[in-house]
Design an enzyme around this catalytic site. Structure first.
Site, PDB file in Angstrom:
ATOM      1  N   TRP A  76      10.600  -0.901   8.114  1.00 13.51           N
ATOM      2  CA  TRP A  76      11.049  -0.446   9.426  1.00 13.51           C
ATOM      3  C   TRP A  76      12.503  -0.853   9.577  1.00 13.51           C
ATOM      4  O   TRP A  76      12.822  -2.039   9.635  1.00 13.51           O
ATOM      5  CB  TRP A  76      10.188  -1.068  10.523  1.00 13.51           C
ATOM      6  CG  TRP A  76      10.628  -0.689  11.916  1.00 13.51           C
ATOM      7  CD1 TRP A  76      10.621   0.561  12.459  1.00 13.51           C
ATOM      8  CD2 TRP A  76      11.123  -1.573  12.931  1.00 13.51           C
ATOM      9  NE1 TRP A  76      11.086   0.517  13.755  1.00 13.51           N
ATOM     10  CE2 TRP A  76      11.401  -0.781  14.065  1.00 13.51           C
ATOM     11  CE3 TRP A  76      11.349  -2.943  12.986  1.00 13.51           C
ATOM     12  CZ2 TRP A  76      11.905  -1.320  15.258  1.00 13.51           C
ATOM     13  CZ3 TRP A  76      11.849  -3.485  14.165  1.00 13.51           C
ATOM     14  CH2 TRP A  76      12.118  -2.677  15.289  1.00 13.51           C
ATOM     15  N   LYS A 106      10.897   4.383  10.401  1.00 15.06           N
ATOM     16  CA  LYS A 106      10.246   3.883   9.186  1.00 15.06           C
ATOM     17  C   LYS A 106      10.773   4.623   7.958  1.00 15.06           C
ATOM     18  O   LYS A 106      11.209   5.774   8.028  1.00 15.06           O
ATOM     19  CB  LYS A 106       8.727   4.042   9.294  1.00 15.06           C
ATOM     20  CG  LYS A 106       8.142   3.211  10.433  1.00 15.06           C
ATOM     21  CD  LYS A 106       6.673   3.510  10.665  1.00 15.06           C
ATOM     22  CE  LYS A 106       6.163   2.747  11.887  1.00 15.06           C
ATOM     23  NZ  LYS A 106       4.776   3.108  12.231  1.00 15.06           N
ATOM     24  N   VAL A 323       7.802  -5.190  16.284  1.00  9.57           N
ATOM     25  CA  VAL A 323       7.869  -6.656  16.253  1.00  9.57           C
ATOM     26  C   VAL A 323       6.466  -7.235  16.440  1.00  9.57           C
ATOM     27  O   VAL A 323       6.074  -8.195  15.761  1.00  9.57           O
ATOM     28  CB  VAL A 323       8.838  -7.186  17.323  1.00  9.57           C
ATOM     29  CG1 VAL A 323       8.769  -8.712  17.422  1.00  9.57           C
ATOM     30  CG2 VAL A 323      10.270  -6.748  17.009  1.00  9.57           C
ATOM     31  N   ASP A 346       4.741 -23.454  17.093  1.00  6.51           N
ATOM     32  CA  ASP A 346       5.934 -24.260  17.347  1.00  6.51           C
ATOM     33  C   ASP A 346       6.786 -23.625  18.450  1.00  6.51           C
ATOM     34  O   ASP A 346       6.851 -22.407  18.587  1.00  6.51           O
ATOM     35  CB  ASP A 346       6.765 -24.358  16.061  1.00  6.51           C
ATOM     36  CG  ASP A 346       8.033 -25.162  16.265  1.00  6.51           C
ATOM     37  OD1 ASP A 346       7.926 -26.383  16.453  1.00  6.51           O
ATOM     38  OD2 ASP A 346       9.129 -24.561  16.267  1.00  6.51           O
ATOM     39  N   GLU A 401       2.668 -26.281  20.985  1.00  6.06           N
ATOM     40  CA  GLU A 401       3.687 -27.310  21.184  1.00  6.06           C
ATOM     41  C   GLU A 401       4.423 -26.948  22.474  1.00  6.06           C
ATOM     42  O   GLU A 401       5.297 -26.090  22.488  1.00  6.06           O
ATOM     43  CB  GLU A 401       4.658 -27.352  20.004  1.00  6.06           C
ATOM     44  CG  GLU A 401       5.602 -28.545  20.082  1.00  6.06           C
ATOM     45  CD  GLU A 401       6.982 -28.282  19.510  1.00  6.06           C
ATOM     46  OE1 GLU A 401       7.640 -29.251  19.125  1.00  6.06           O
ATOM     47  OE2 GLU A 401       7.414 -27.114  19.471  1.00  6.06           O
TER      48      GLU A 401
END
Length: 692
Positions: A76, A106, A323, A346, A401
């Site tokens: 992509w 794409k 994404v 994280d 976290e």
């Protein structure tokens, strides 16, 4: 992952959320709005590709080899003018294998097999993408979906830039050990493969499997949290500047060797969590995601919103379907391909707020959690990820976290929460470091210590820890080094002259860890090496230290030396974990504190049918000290920090039986009396009850 996955229900069960936090009633409208954002995102995914296909993007994207030898490629790159594949297989001719442009940004390429049926690209050969950017710039890039990238040999023209290698071994390792059951009590051993050897080098997956896993098992931990597995070009980033999200770091070995490590852990009854970084990405371009197609806004937001100034990294655009495909597929990849059992996410606080927590002190007022500073897009992604993981793989454990205290973070998504199983109790290590840095232990406020250990959201599970990797980094010191400092170089031998500093340090080290374990949360975490009081600090090779590995290692040789006192702390850590495994206090509700006496420096509480008693006093021991207990009966000591094998003075007779007496004391209906030496903790269980 089922092709037809249950969608989040139309209406959240907010009453279930309000049972645990009535204050949230005042924010019901915003909670419903956020939940509707999740529902809308789910519908958008289902209308586009469907959650099953979108969360398995690695089956379609990247460079893959079919069973018949056909090489299929898909990327992509919406702002690219052209894309080419080149490498060792075609002597690096740039224009021989152009991709075809497809809708929605794409690009695809199909390379048929050789006449003998073998793939045109050999296993482990170097490949690279050439992307013609929007301004016609020619860009060397690695596929974002690359499962294996390596640093080139020293002296190679590309220097330290990582190279993608086609990973298609003729006999790939197949996971073959069933996952252990999900632990009721989570005892986590936080580990970094590269630093796990006493030698000044980067340790390997094989070394960790053969040398460290048996230690973890013997210490009584039932979970390993592996850091720095996702590939990161800069070793000193501690694995938090990710360059290749689907690649297991090659500096420790091959993907097959990582799978063998995870199988070995599972065979020992140990689950494995991955420290996953979806909060940001490395700023690297040639071997990272940044400017993949020549633009600033491919995987990330453009402008200031797409950059984290403190971390010098890029921030994802969680509203982009591609994404979401990349990140949700990344979660699925590590679970299904490598056999991980869950994740520690994280940087959650950085994701949750537009200010990323920078220059902002949270007061705990709920307006801070429901104002304009909250990044709803990131919050929606985290809820979506947790819903997907727990519905597709019910065994998965997720840990956040997060330090702001966002309410509902660890409540089910269908209740209006965000779906994490645990959050890290990050205020607890801060408490201990502040005390050790600036307050003599004779001035410790035991009531304040108890408050900090219990200060967590009701109904939301927390992982307690006295110290993690954060406290061990250069510029700080381990708890053991704060307690004993330079004396550790001269007086940790069992043959050395007695040292009051070492004696105090060993006693407090055990007590700090025990009270954190027993009172601080519903899970417990220890960073590799700290179980035996690892000295000094942690520092990775970098220009500032002459690329030295001296502090980028764990000195297990210290605990293996029977003439050194590190063995005593290690023995206690194992005994503490094995006691929890036997009595299960972590999953049996919060502790009930019956005594926090600042004059005596005594803390006592009940949890899981046990009585925990701590005497923090530096000089005063107490005979016949009375403590309240709920259940009458006969009690016996099951854990005692003063045993000789724990570096103690053997002042406690564990053969003693303690009989309760009726009558109200410290708010309990019964009481017992015991000897409580200074700087000592004991744990008692009722012999004639369920906890015996």
């Amino acid at each position: 992952c089922s092709p037809v996955m249950e969608a989040p229900p139309e209406n959240p069960q907010l009453e279930e959320l309000f049972k645990f936090d009535p204050y949230l009633r005042g924010y019901e409208t915003e909670l419903r709005r956020r939940y509707n954002c999740l529902r809308s995102e789910w519908r958008r995914i289902e209308e586009a590709d469907g959650i099953e296909r979108l969360s398995h993007g690695y089956r379609e994207f990247g460079v893959r080899v079919d069973p018949d030898g056909t090489v299929r490629c898909q990327e992509w790159a919406p702002n690219a003018q052209a894309v080419y594949l080149r490498g060792d297989f075609n002597n690096w001719r740039e224009d021989q294998y152009p991709f075809e442009k497809q809708p929605f940004g794409k690009w695809t390429l199909v390379i048929p097999p050789k006449p003998d049926g073998k793939p045109a690209i050999e296993h482990n050969s170097v490949i690279k993408l050439l992307i013609i950017g929007p301004q016609g710039q020619r860009l060397d890039r690695l596929s974002p979906w690359a499962p294996y990238v390596t640093r080139p040999p020293k002296g190679a023209p590309s220097g330290t830039v990582y190279e993608q290698r086609l990973w298609n071994p003729p006999k790939p390792y197949k996971l073959n050990v069933p996952r252990p059951p999900v632990p009721a009590s989570l005892r986590i051993y936080e580990a970094h493969v590269g630093i796990s050897s006493p030698e000044e080098r980067v340790a390997t997956y094989d070394y960790f499997r053969e040398s460290v896993l048996p230690r973890v098992r013997d210490l009584g931990y039932n979970c390993i949290q592996l850091m720095a597995v996702m590939e990161h070009a800069y070793y000193a980033s501690f694995g938090y500047q990710i360059t290749s999200f689907f690649a297991a770091s090659s500096r420790y070995g091959t993907p097959c060797e990582l799978k063998q490590l995870i199988d070995a852990a599972h065979s020992m009854g140990i689950i494995v969590l991955l420290d996953i970084v979806h909060s940001h990405a490395s700023n690297n371009t040639i071997d990272g995601l940044n400017q993949f197609d020549g633009s600033n806004n491919c995987y990330f937001h453009d402008g200031p919103r797409g950059r984290h100034d403190l971390w010098d990294s890029r921030l994802f655009n969680y509203t982009s379907l591609e994404v979401l495909r990349f990140l949700l597929s990344n979660l699925t990849w590590w679970i299904e391909e490598y056999g991980f059992d869950g994740f520690r996410f994280d940087g959650c606080m950085s994701m949750l707020y537009h200010h990323h927590g920078l220059n902002h002190n949270f007061s705990g007022h709920y307006d801070e959690y429901f104002g304009m500073s909250v990044d709803t897009e990131s919050l929606t992604y985290l809820a979506l990820a947790n819903w997907l993981l727990h519905k597709a793989h019910p065994f998965v454990i997720t840990v956040a976290e997060e330090v702001s205290g966002l309410p509902g973070l660890c409540r089910p998504v269908e209740h209006g929460g965000y779906g994490f199983d645990y959050r890290l109790a990050m205020a607890v290590p801060d408490l201990w470091i502040k005390l050790l840095k600036g307050v003599p232990d004779q001035d410790w406020d035991v009531a304040k210590i108890c408050f900090e250990l219990e200060n967590r959201r009701y109904g939301e599970k927390a992982i307690a820890y006295a110290e993690s990797h954060d406290q061990a980094l250069v510029g700080d010191k381990t708890i053991a080094f704060w307690l004993m400092d330079k004396e550790m170089y001269t007086h940790m031998s069992t043959l050395s002259d007695p040292s009051l500093i070492i004696d105090r340090g060993i006693a407090l080290h055990k007590m700090i860890r025990l009270i954190t374990h027993a009172l601080g949360g519903e899970g417990y975490l220890n960073f590799i090496g700290n179980e035996f009081g690892h000295p000094e600090w942690l520092d990775f090779p970098r220009l500032g230290n002459g690329e030295s590995y001296y502090y980028a290692r764990r000195q297990f040789n210290l605990v293996d030396d029977k003439l050194l006192r590190y063995q005593h702390l290690n023995n206690f850590d194992a005994a503490m974990n094995l006691a929890e495994a036997r009595f299960g206090w972590l999953h049996r509700g919060p502790g009930y504190i019956t005594r926090k006496h600042n004059g005596d420096k005594v803390v006592a509480f009940e949890r899981g049918g046990l009585l925990f008693a701590f005497n923090w006093h530096w000089a005063s021991s107490f005979t016949d000290y009375r403590l309240g207990v709920a259940e009458p009966g006969r009690y016996r000591i099951v854990l005692n920090t003063d045993r000789p094998e724990f570096g103690g003075h053997n002042r406690v007779d564990e053969n003693t039986q303690f009989f309760t007496q009726p009558g109200d004391f410290d708010g309990r209906g019964n009481s017992l009396q015991l000897y409580l030496p200074c700087r000592c903790a004991v744990v008692l269980a009722r012999e004639d009850g369920a906890a015996a």
